[in-house]
Design a protein around this motif. Sequence first.
Motif, PDB file in Angstrom:
ATOM      1  N   ALA A 209       0.893  11.255   9.765  1.00 47.25           N
ATOM      2  CA  ALA A 209       1.346  12.123   8.678  1.00 47.25           C
ATOM      3  C   ALA A 209       1.279  11.431   7.315  1.00 47.25           C
ATOM      4  CB  ALA A 209       2.783  12.568   8.943  1.00 47.25           C
ATOM      5  N   CYS A 210       1.132  10.130   7.290  1.00 49.00           N
ATOM      6  CA  CYS A 210       1.159   9.359   6.037  1.00 49.00           C
ATOM      7  C   CYS A 210       0.164   9.938   5.028  1.00 49.00           C
ATOM      8  CB  CYS A 210       0.845   7.890   6.321  1.00 49.00           C
ATOM      9  SG  CYS A 210       0.622   6.897   4.838  1.00 49.00           S
ATOM     10  N   ILE A 211       0.654  10.112   3.825  1.00 51.08           N
ATOM     11  CA  ILE A 211      -0.122  10.761   2.770  1.00 51.08           C
ATOM     12  C   ILE A 211      -1.445  10.047   2.507  1.00 51.08           C
ATOM     13  CG2 ILE A 211       0.997   9.504   0.854  1.00 51.08           C
ATOM     14  CD1 ILE A 211       0.600  13.163   0.544  1.00 51.08           C
ATOM     15  N   LEU A 212      -1.430   8.723   2.651  1.00 47.53           N
ATOM     16  CA  LEU A 212      -2.657   7.965   2.378  1.00 47.53           C
ATOM     17  C   LEU A 212      -3.773   8.336   3.346  1.00 47.53           C
ATOM     18  CD1 LEU A 212      -1.476   4.317   1.652  1.00 47.53           C
ATOM     19  CD2 LEU A 212      -1.561   6.291   0.152  1.00 47.53           C
ATOM     20  N   GLY A 213      -3.362   8.807   4.497  1.00 45.99           N
ATOM     21  CA  GLY A 213      -4.331   9.134   5.534  1.00 45.99           C
ATOM     22  C   GLY A 213      -5.246  10.280   5.154  1.00 45.99           C
TER      23      GLY A 213
ATOM     24  N   ARG B 209       0.823  -1.211   0.000  1.00 41.72           N
ATOM     25  CA  ARG B 209       0.000   0.000   0.000  1.00 41.72           C
ATOM     26  C   ARG B 209       0.855   1.258   0.000  1.00 41.72           C
ATOM     27  NH1 ARG B 209      -3.008   0.799   4.520  1.00 41.72           N
ATOM     28  NH2 ARG B 209      -4.502   2.064   3.375  1.00 41.72           N
ATOM     29  N   CYS B 210       2.080   1.173   0.475  1.00 41.80           N
ATOM     30  CA  CYS B 210       2.943   2.362   0.542  1.00 41.80           C
ATOM     31  C   CYS B 210       3.294   2.798  -0.876  1.00 41.80           C
ATOM     32  CB  CYS B 210       4.205   2.026   1.337  1.00 41.80           C
ATOM     33  SG  CYS B 210       5.454   3.320   1.250  1.00 41.80           S
ATOM     34  N   ILE B 211       3.081   4.076  -1.174  1.00 35.85           N
ATOM     35  CA  ILE B 211       3.335   4.543  -2.538  1.00 35.85           C
ATOM     36  C   ILE B 211       4.742   5.122  -2.692  1.00 35.85           C
ATOM     37  CG2 ILE B 211       0.899   4.903  -3.132  1.00 35.85           C
ATOM     38  CD1 ILE B 211       1.399   7.924  -2.535  1.00 35.85           C
ATOM     39  N   GLN B 212       5.596   4.910  -1.704  1.00 34.60           N
ATOM     40  CA  GLN B 212       7.009   5.302  -1.792  1.00 34.60           C
ATOM     41  C   GLN B 212       7.167   6.792  -2.148  1.00 34.60           C
ATOM     42  OE1 GLN B 212       9.790   3.325  -1.128  1.00 34.60           O
ATOM     43  NE2 GLN B 212       8.324   1.863  -0.318  1.00 34.60           N
ATOM     44  N   CYS B 213       6.630   7.627  -1.325  1.00 31.65           N
ATOM     45  CA  CYS B 213       6.704   9.082  -1.538  1.00 31.65           C
ATOM     46  C   CYS B 213       8.145   9.560  -1.704  1.00 31.65           C
ATOM     47  CB  CYS B 213       6.109   9.816  -0.345  1.00 31.65           C
ATOM     48  SG  CYS B 213       4.423   9.370   0.008  1.00 31.65           S
ATOM     49  N   LYS B 214       8.333  10.540  -2.575  1.00 29.01           N
ATOM     50  CA  LYS B 214       9.665  11.151  -2.774  1.00 29.01           C
ATOM     51  C   LYS B 214      10.055  11.939  -1.531  1.00 29.01           C
ATOM     52  CE  LYS B 214      11.488  10.060  -6.552  1.00 29.01           C
ATOM     53  NZ  LYS B 214      10.412   9.434  -7.315  1.00 29.01           N
ATOM     54  N   ASN B 215       9.088  12.703  -1.017  1.00 30.05           N
ATOM     55  CA  ASN B 215       9.322  13.447   0.222  1.00 30.05           C
ATOM     56  C   ASN B 215       8.432  12.877   1.316  1.00 30.05           C
ATOM     57  OD1 ASN B 215      11.231  15.475  -0.595  1.00 30.05           O
ATOM     58  ND2 ASN B 215       9.563  16.235  -1.906  1.00 30.05           N
ATOM     59  N   PRO B 216       8.861  11.774   1.900  1.00 33.64           N
ATOM     60  CA  PRO B 216       7.954  11.050   2.788  1.00 33.64           C
ATOM     61  C   PRO B 216       7.604  11.855   4.056  1.00 33.64           C
ATOM     62  CG  PRO B 216      10.132  10.039   2.768  1.00 33.64           C
ATOM     63  CD  PRO B 216      10.168  11.127   1.749  1.00 33.64           C
ATOM     64  N   ARG B 217       6.331  12.137   4.180  1.00 38.11           N
ATOM     65  CA  ARG B 217       5.856  12.871   5.363  1.00 38.11           C
ATOM     66  C   ARG B 217       5.997  12.028   6.625  1.00 38.11           C
ATOM     67  NH1 ARG B 217       0.798  16.183   3.973  1.00 38.11           N
ATOM     68  NH2 ARG B 217      -0.084  15.052   5.738  1.00 38.11           N
ATOM     69  N   CYS B 218       5.874  10.723   6.464  1.00 35.51           N
ATOM     70  CA  CYS B 218       5.967   9.832   7.628  1.00 35.51           C
ATOM     71  C   CYS B 218       7.329   9.988   8.317  1.00 35.51           C
ATOM     72  CB  CYS B 218       5.740   8.387   7.205  1.00 35.51           C
ATOM     73  SG  CYS B 218       6.834   7.838   5.876  1.00 35.51           S
ATOM     74  N   VAL B 219       8.395  10.076   7.518  1.00 27.86           N
ATOM     75  CA  VAL B 219       9.741  10.156   8.088  1.00 27.86           C
ATOM     76  C   VAL B 219       9.892  11.459   8.873  1.00 27.86           C
ATOM     77  CG1 VAL B 219      12.205  10.192   7.564  1.00 27.86           C
ATOM     78  CG2 VAL B 219      10.670   8.749   6.224  1.00 27.86           C
TER      79      VAL B 219
ATOM     80  N   PRO C 239      -3.997   5.426   6.634  1.00 25.86           N
ATOM     81  CA  PRO C 239      -2.540   5.390   6.488  1.00 25.86           C
ATOM     82  C   PRO C 239      -2.009   3.957   6.457  1.00 25.86           C
ATOM     83  CG  PRO C 239      -3.151   6.006   8.725  1.00 25.86           C
ATOM     84  CD  PRO C 239      -4.416   5.989   7.927  1.00 25.86           C
ATOM     85  N   VAL C 240      -0.804   3.807   5.933  1.00 24.57           N
ATOM     86  CA  VAL C 240      -0.108   2.523   5.994  1.00 24.57           C
ATOM     87  C   VAL C 240       0.075   2.150   7.471  1.00 24.57           C
ATOM     88  CG1 VAL C 240       2.083   1.362   5.484  1.00 24.57           C
ATOM     89  CG2 VAL C 240       1.119   3.013   3.849  1.00 24.57           C
ATOM     90  N   ASN C 241      -0.077   0.857   7.758  1.00 28.17           N
ATOM     91  CA  ASN C 241       0.109   0.416   9.144  1.00 28.17           C
ATOM     92  C   ASN C 241       1.605   0.260   9.440  1.00 28.17           C
ATOM     93  OD1 ASN C 241      -0.030  -0.662  11.696  1.00 28.17           O
ATOM     94  ND2 ASN C 241      -1.817  -1.930  11.217  1.00 28.17           N
ATOM     95  N   ILE C 242       2.254   1.409   9.594  1.00 26.09           N
ATOM     96  CA  ILE C 242       3.707   1.427   9.746  1.00 26.09           C
ATOM     97  C   ILE C 242       4.129   0.715  11.037  1.00 26.09           C
ATOM     98  CG2 ILE C 242       5.742   2.932   9.861  1.00 26.09           C
ATOM     99  CD1 ILE C 242       4.008   5.087   8.410  1.00 26.09           C
ATOM    100  N   GLY C 243       3.332   0.907  12.086  1.00 24.89           N
ATOM    101  CA  GLY C 243       3.665   0.286  13.371  1.00 24.89           C
ATOM    102  C   GLY C 243       3.732  -1.227  13.251  1.00 24.89           C
TER     103      GLY C 243
ATOM    104  N   LYS D 259      13.832   5.538   8.337  1.00 26.49           N
ATOM    105  CA  LYS D 259      13.651   5.634   6.880  1.00 26.49           C
ATOM    106  C   LYS D 259      12.542   4.669   6.461  1.00 26.49           C
ATOM    107  CE  LYS D 259      18.280   5.150   6.658  1.00 26.49           C
ATOM    108  NZ  LYS D 259      18.720   5.520   8.012  1.00 26.49           N
ATOM    109  N   ILE D 260      11.322   5.128   6.650  1.00 21.81           N
ATOM    110  CA  ILE D 260      10.159   4.238   6.532  1.00 21.81           C
ATOM    111  C   ILE D 260       9.968   3.673   5.115  1.00 21.81           C
ATOM    112  CG2 ILE D 260       7.630   4.137   6.783  1.00 21.81           C
ATOM    113  CD1 ILE D 260       8.147   6.159   9.214  1.00 21.81           C
ATOM    114  N   PRO D 261       9.865   4.520   4.084  1.00 22.01           N
ATOM    115  CA  PRO D 261       9.660   3.924   2.748  1.00 22.01           C
ATOM    116  C   PRO D 261      10.772   2.949   2.375  1.00 22.01           C
ATOM    117  CG  PRO D 261       9.928   6.335   2.623  1.00 22.01           C
ATOM    118  CD  PRO D 261       9.848   5.995   4.057  1.00 22.01           C
ATOM    119  N   GLU D 262      11.989   3.233   2.804  1.00 23.66           N
ATOM    120  CA  GLU D 262      13.103   2.331   2.488  1.00 23.66           C
ATOM    121  C   GLU D 262      12.931   0.953   3.108  1.00 23.66           C
ATOM    122  OE1 GLU D 262      17.305   3.553   3.098  1.00 23.66           O
ATOM    123  OE2 GLU D 262      16.540   5.529   2.469  1.00 23.66           O
TER     124      GLU D 262
HETATM  125  S1  SF4 Z   1       3.848   8.762   3.917  1.00 28.46           S
HETATM  126 FE1  SF4 Z   1       2.780   6.768   3.831  1.00 28.46          FE
HETATM  127  S2  SF4 Z   1       2.768   6.273   1.685  1.00 28.46           S
HETATM  128 FE2  SF4 Z   1       4.294   7.886   1.910  1.00 28.46          FE
HETATM  129  S3  SF4 Z   1       6.243   6.823   2.224  1.00 28.46           S
HETATM  130 FE3  SF4 Z   1       5.413   7.173   4.253  1.00 28.46          FE
HETATM  131  S4  SF4 Z   1       4.265   5.294   4.694  1.00 28.46           S
HETATM  132 FE4  SF4 Z   1       4.614   5.279   2.466  1.00 28.46          FE
END
Ligand code: SF4
Lengths: 464, 272
Positions: free
Chosen positions: A101-105, A40-50, A110-114, A58-61
């Motif tokens: 902060a995840c963009i999908l949210g 589900r993670c869309i691998q954002c260029k500027n990841p808000r999650c990080v 949001p991605v279940n990062i936890g 480095k979440i998307p990584e």
């Molecule tokens: S903000 Fe959400 S979708 Fe974007 S990189 Fe982080 S986890 Fe993935």
Amino acid sequence: MKNMKPRLKVREQEAVERNNNFLEVALGYSLEEAKQEALRCIQCKNPRCVQACPVRVKIPEFIKLLLEDALDESFETIYDDNILPSICGRVCPQESQCEGACILGIKAEPVNIGALERFVGDYGMDKDLADKPVPASNGIKVAVVGSGPAGLANAASLRRKGYDVTIFEALHDYGGVLKYGIPDFRLPKDIVTNEIDNLKKMGVTFVKNAVIGKSITIDQLKEEGYESIFIGSGAGLPSSLGIPGENLSGVYFANEFLTRVNLMKARAVPDSLTPVKLGDNVAVVGGGNVAMDAARTAKRLGAKNVFILYRRDRKSLPARLDEIHHAEEEGIDLRLLQNPVELTGEDRIVKQVKVEIMKLGEPDSSGRQRPLPTGKYKTYDIDNIIISIGQKPNPIIKDNTAGLDTQPWGGIITDEYQMTSVEGVFAGGDVVTGAATVILAMGAGKDAAHHMDEYLKNKHARTS
Amino acid sequence: MYKIVDKKSYNQDVDWMLVEAPLVARNAKPGHFVILRVDVDGERIPLTIAGIDGNNVEIIYQKMGYSTKLLGEKNVGDTIEDFVGPLGQAAHIRDKKHVIGVAGGVGSAPLLPQLRAYKEQGAKVSVILGGRTKDYVILKKEYEAFCDHVHITTDDGSAGQKGFVTDALNPLLESDDTIDHVIAIGPVIMMKFVTEMAKKHDRSIDVSLNPIMIDGTGMCGNCRVTIDDKTYFACIDGPDFPGEHVDFDELMSRQNFYKDEEHACKLRLKKQ
Ligand code: SF4
Ligand SMILES: Cc1cc2nc3c(=O)[nH]c(=O)nc-3n(C[C@H](O)[C@H](O)[C@H](O)COP(=O)(O)OP(=O)(O)OC[C@H]3O[C@@H](n4cnc5c(N)ncnc54)[C@H](O)[C@@H]3O)c2cc1C
Ligand SMILES: Cc1cc2nc3c(=O)[nH]c(=O)nc-3n(C[C@H](O)[C@H](O)[C@H](O)COP(=O)(O)OP(=O)(O)OC[C@H]3O[C@@H](n4cnc5c(N)ncnc54)[C@H](O)[C@@H]3O)c2cc1C
Ligand code: FES
């Protein structure tokens, strides 16, 4: 984003079942589930999650590596920034950090990062990936006070930089709140023990039953050749309500209640030597993680009616969202906008709590709406009440260290390099911020290690 | 692990023990206490530091229930799992001319280093040692070595005056104007009555409070006591406090809250 799958729920023990045990509630993802969620993670260029992660994992990584079946590398990626992924994956307030902060949210969930962090963390723990060669000792002694997340992170980082590290812990077991506070059903204790064993393998020395300020003072540590000291002694002293009846028997602070159950193993009643006495009707005061933990623990020990008294509204509850949901599923009643004003008892044992009904007014300094009294009251019959309205640092180190500057509430004051007013002595975690979170404490311990390293390098450059 | 270096019994209920614990010994002062766990599954129990000998710490304990009995089964050469201290505030040695110590039972152990400190400071010191019977009056010789007067009371009259410590204290406070301070250490009920008596005779009084403790570092709040309507944590603010405004009845009630469970522990001890 149209075809986005919904966020994959983590499997859980059923509420009816888990109310009778202390086993973990959230069961975690399988590899397949983890990969499904990772997709589900869309691998954002500027990841808000990080940006929203206090230690910038480095979440998307790590998610990408997980998808590529490069699990070892995925673990290393997290471990670079967070040495306690199995713990943080379980207890971080993700909804107000990375996931918040995840963009999908914005449009969906949001991605279940936890849950992903937990999965990768547990994988690394099972495979002992944290067990890596460390440099030999450089002969420079440093001391760490307290073995909570701040102290553990500080010790690990300093050991990796080559220092000869000793952790001094006041209690008979290591881990701080992770051991004596947070219950097994959220954080199984073998995970914490495993992290501590990792540090031991790295060559960190652990000394238990050492109350710094009493058994040894900060000055004595210096005399013994510890060239820098990190204070991570936490915020363990419970705050009181300051209402009549608080010292009646049957009134607990959450710390006492949870310590009896966790550290002293009262859940093995009636066999435990440090039991916990609990009746059918239990009130818990407060709305944070500590309150939720106390309430859910009371339920598991057999209390029939457990309710939470909180003076603000639902959206102000500071606890993790998951824990609020879990608590309600387990039958814990949230009585919101109610503020205890008096406890009364019979034969000095608490029997009733009187609460004032509150309403919300203007926002206060914390940005939340201030609870205001209405002059209307209610009374509940109770057998116990557990007070969980906050903690501050205990005064032992402050009272026994000359020249150590502290806040009026007891917090240790540090400069931008985390150094206290005493040269060479650094501090971080709850003892500096007041009761906060595991990740902030861990981050502070790690950052302080960097500053201590700089300090020691400078010092040795000057003297050599 | 902490090694038991020496041990002796005063009577069938009370033992003296010397435990090797350099981290406790180093900074210990009169009034400080330790918390120990006898074995890995043990509860944390507080005991006063009765004395220091190099790296070793003296404790004197009465075998009240499960944990103190378990401790009593240990012998020289055995080890104790955990032993942490010195905890609490050191006793506040005031500027006084003639101090009378009043000890109930094993209370004579914590009283000893405090009275000795007064003596070393130049005060005159007297003591009343009370016990159920002759055997329960402990440390008499140690007190005689430095006290100006040693008075004994026993419930059955088997030694000294028959009666309670208060029976001996009352005439002394009435007749001896030079006594300007009282220290009482023993069962709460005894400290309560001695405090009332000191107040009646207008003397200052210190007591040593013994609520149930767990961590001993100000973390759990189990040890809270009320003094002059304010709450204190005995483990970090005490255990010694001026007695005048202590809520002794509350302390007794809080101590008794776990009576049934402690009883269960004793049954378990019998079964073994
Ligand atoms: S903000 Fe959400 S979708 Fe974007 S990189 Fe982080 S986890 Fe993935
Ligand atoms: C019940 C409960 C639930 C919580 N739930 C969450 C959650 O879900 N998520 C989250 O992020 N956070 C949670 N927290 C908060 C989090 O646990 C703390 O913010 C974090 O543990 C702080 O870490 P620390 O290392 O600063 O201190 P602590 O974990 O408090 O560790 C301090 C250690 O120092 C020791 N110590 C104290 N004084 C001395 C001394 N003088 N000498 C030697 N040692 C000393 C203490 O015994 C302790 O072991 C919870 C807290 C509690 C109490
Ligand atoms: C600061 C302080 C100093 C003390 N010094 C001494 C001493 O020098 N010598 C001595 O013989 N005793 C001392 N005591 C009392 C001693 O701690 C208790 O007798 C002991 O804990 C009893 O445990 P048990 O399992 O043997 O008995 P139990 O049957 O469990 O209890 C007997 C009684 O001891 C008290 N008690 C039980 N558990 C605790 C606990 N965790 N903390 C405090 N009290 C408890 C209760 O009032 C109980 O009614 C001191 C207590 C305090 C608080
Ligand atoms: S014994 Fe826990 S706060 Fe005093």
